[in-house]
Scaffold this active site. Structure first.
Site, short mmCIF file in Angstrom:
data_model
loop_
_atom_site.label_atom_id
_atom_site.label_comp_id
_atom_site.label_asym_id
_atom_site.label_seq_id
_atom_site.Cartn_x
_atom_site.Cartn_y
_atom_site.Cartn_z
N HIS A 7 -5.64 3.66 -1.75
CA HIS A 7 -6.97 3.99 -1.23
C HIS A 7 -7.32 5.40 -1.68
CE1 HIS A 7 -9.67 4.18 2.66
NE2 HIS A 7 -10.32 4.51 1.57
N HIS A 37 1.08 6.12 1.80
CA HIS A 37 1.88 6.97 2.68
C HIS A 37 3.00 7.71 1.94
CE1 HIS A 37 -0.24 6.07 6.34
NE2 HIS A 37 -0.38 4.85 5.85
N HIS A 95 -3.90 -4.51 7.70
CA HIS A 95 -4.04 -3.41 8.65
C HIS A 95 -3.17 -3.63 9.89
CE1 HIS A 95 -5.94 0.39 9.76
NE2 HIS A 95 -5.44 0.05 10.92
N ARG A 140 -6.87 12.72 1.06
CA ARG A 140 -5.76 13.17 1.93
C ARG A 140 -4.41 12.63 1.46
NH1 ARG A 140 -7.14 9.75 7.35
NH2 ARG A 140 -9.15 10.75 7.04
N GLU A 150 -11.03 -9.38 2.67
CA GLU A 150 -9.80 -9.02 3.36
C GLU A 150 -10.14 -8.85 4.84
OE1 GLU A 150 -7.31 -6.03 1.59
OE2 GLU A 150 -6.30 -5.60 3.49
N ARG A 191 -9.35 8.08 -0.95
CA ARG A 191 -10.26 8.52 0.13
C ARG A 191 -11.14 9.67 -0.33
NH1 ARG A 191 -10.30 7.69 5.54
NH2 ARG A 191 -9.00 5.96 6.22
N GLU A 233 -8.69 0.57 -3.06
CA GLU A 233 -9.61 0.58 -1.93
C GLU A 233 -10.54 1.78 -2.06
OE1 GLU A 233 -7.34 0.74 1.63
OE2 GLU A 233 -6.19 -1.03 1.13
N ASN A 262 0.85 -1.19 0.00
CA ASN A 262 0.00 0.00 0.00
C ASN A 262 0.89 1.25 0.00
OD1 ASN A 262 -1.42 2.27 1.05
ND2 ASN A 262 -3.08 0.91 1.64
N THR A 308 -8.49 3.35 8.60
CA THR A 308 -9.71 2.54 8.61
C THR A 308 -9.80 1.75 9.91
OG1 THR A 308 -9.26 2.32 6.26
CG2 THR A 308 -11.06 1.01 7.15
N1 PXP Z 1 -5.76 -3.14 3.75
C1 PXP Z 1 -6.78 -2.24 3.82
C2 PXP Z 1 -8.11 -2.64 3.31
C3 PXP Z 1 -6.55 -0.95 4.34
O1 PXP Z 1 -7.57 -0.07 4.40
C4 PXP Z 1 -5.25 -0.61 4.79
C5 PXP Z 1 -5.00 0.77 5.32
O2 PXP Z 1 -5.22 1.73 4.34
C6 PXP Z 1 -4.24 -1.56 4.66
C7 PXP Z 1 -4.52 -2.83 4.17
C8 PXP Z 1 -2.82 -1.27 5.05
O3 PXP Z 1 -2.75 -1.03 6.41
P1 PXP Z 1 -1.36 -0.54 7.05
O4 PXP Z 1 -1.06 0.79 6.43
O5 PXP Z 1 -1.69 -0.44 8.51
O6 PXP Z 1 -0.34 -1.58 6.72
#
Ligand code: PXP
Length: 259
Positions: free
Chosen positions: A42, A9, A213, A48, A150, A44, A69, A6, A100
């Site tokens: 994602h 960030h 997550h 952001r 998931e 959003r 996402e 992901n 989330t």
């Molecule tokens: N999976 C989903 C569905 C998420 O919403 C997120 C956070 O955006 C992640 C995975 C990744 O989570 P993390 O950034 O805590 O590794």
């Protein structure tokens, strides 16, 4: 077990100054070179981090499948239907949350989800639902006909953090902070056993299972042992580590742990 990285960030860093660097598109070749299997982003409602242009460019240019996402918001879904990512993961979203905080309430949202899933699948987009790990949720996901679910691993990650990482700060409340270590240990074991069970249940019912997550270089090992889990989606910990060792090595290290 596959790894989805992901990259939200990276866009967070860019948005901190509202400039053009780091260029999110530079991540695509690095993630691929490091041996990851998927790009996860994602879009959003408040934009952001990932914005519409990012989503479009990433989906057009990524050589890896893109898992987008999204919430159930009409405007966002419209964009997803136009962009046609490989997969759409439907997640709950609250404007004020830092991240989330839990899975979808799929029994309450059943009818709306049904319509949304049909629309996405008609456009040949695989659908995944981000849910808390319960058997009831799997049964409903099965009725909804999705290819993937998931499991939200936030509760597991939180208990692990309080027990082993001395962490008393979290993006969502840690009720467990007040509990004794013995009680926490048994909660952690229960959480792992539950993830194990529901993942196998889902696979038996013909649904593919991802987890995500709060997974990091310490806590990932317990989840990586669950053979029914086909994919992990990890963002924050990989991007955080990349500050010290670079993105490619941060992903390689995670890949190694998962293996
Ligand atoms: N999976 C989903 C569905 C998420 O919403 C997120 C956070 O955006 C992640 C995975 C990744 O989570 P993390 O950034 O805590 O590794």
């Amino acid at each position: 077990m596959d790894l989805g990285v992901n990259i939200d960030h990276i866009a967070i860093l860019r948005e901190a100054r509202r400039v053009d660097e780091p260029n999110i598109l530079d991540a695509l070749s690095i993630v691929k070179r490091a041996g990851a299997d998927q790009i996860t982003i994602h879009l959003r409602e408040d934009r952001r981090h990932i914005n519409d242009r990012d989503a479009k460019n990433i989906i057009e240019q990524s050589k890896l499948p893109v898992n987008l996402e999204c919430s159930m918001d009409i405007e966002i879904l419209d964009i997803v239907l136009k962009l046609r990512p490989h997969r759409a993961t439907i997640v709950p979203e609250k404007r004020e949350e830092v991240t989330t905080e839990g899975g979808l309430n799929i029994s309450q949202e059943f009818e709306s989800l049904k319509g949304i899933i049909e629309l996405l699948q008609k456009r040949e987009i695989e659908v995944s639902l981000f849910i808390d790990p319960t058997f009831d949720n799997i049964k409903i996901a099965k009725m909804l006909g999705v290819e993937w679910i998931e499991f939200h691993t936030g509760k597991y990650a939180n208990i692990y953090a309080v027990l082993y990482e001395n962490l008393n700060r979290s993006s969502y409340p840690i009720k467990e902070l007040e509990l004794s270590r013995n009680r926490l240990k048994s909660m952690l074991e229960k959480e792992i056993a539950n993830l194990h069970k529901v993942s196998h249940d889902a696979v038996r019912m013909g649904i593919k299972v991802a987890c995500g997550h709060g997974l990091n270089y310490n806590n990932v090992k317990n989840i990586a042992k669950i053979s029914a889990v086909q994919e992990l989606n990890i963002g924050q910990s990989i991007v955080a580590r990349s500050v010290w060792v670079g993105l490619e090595r941060a992903i390689l290290e995670m890949r190694e742990l998962i293996r």
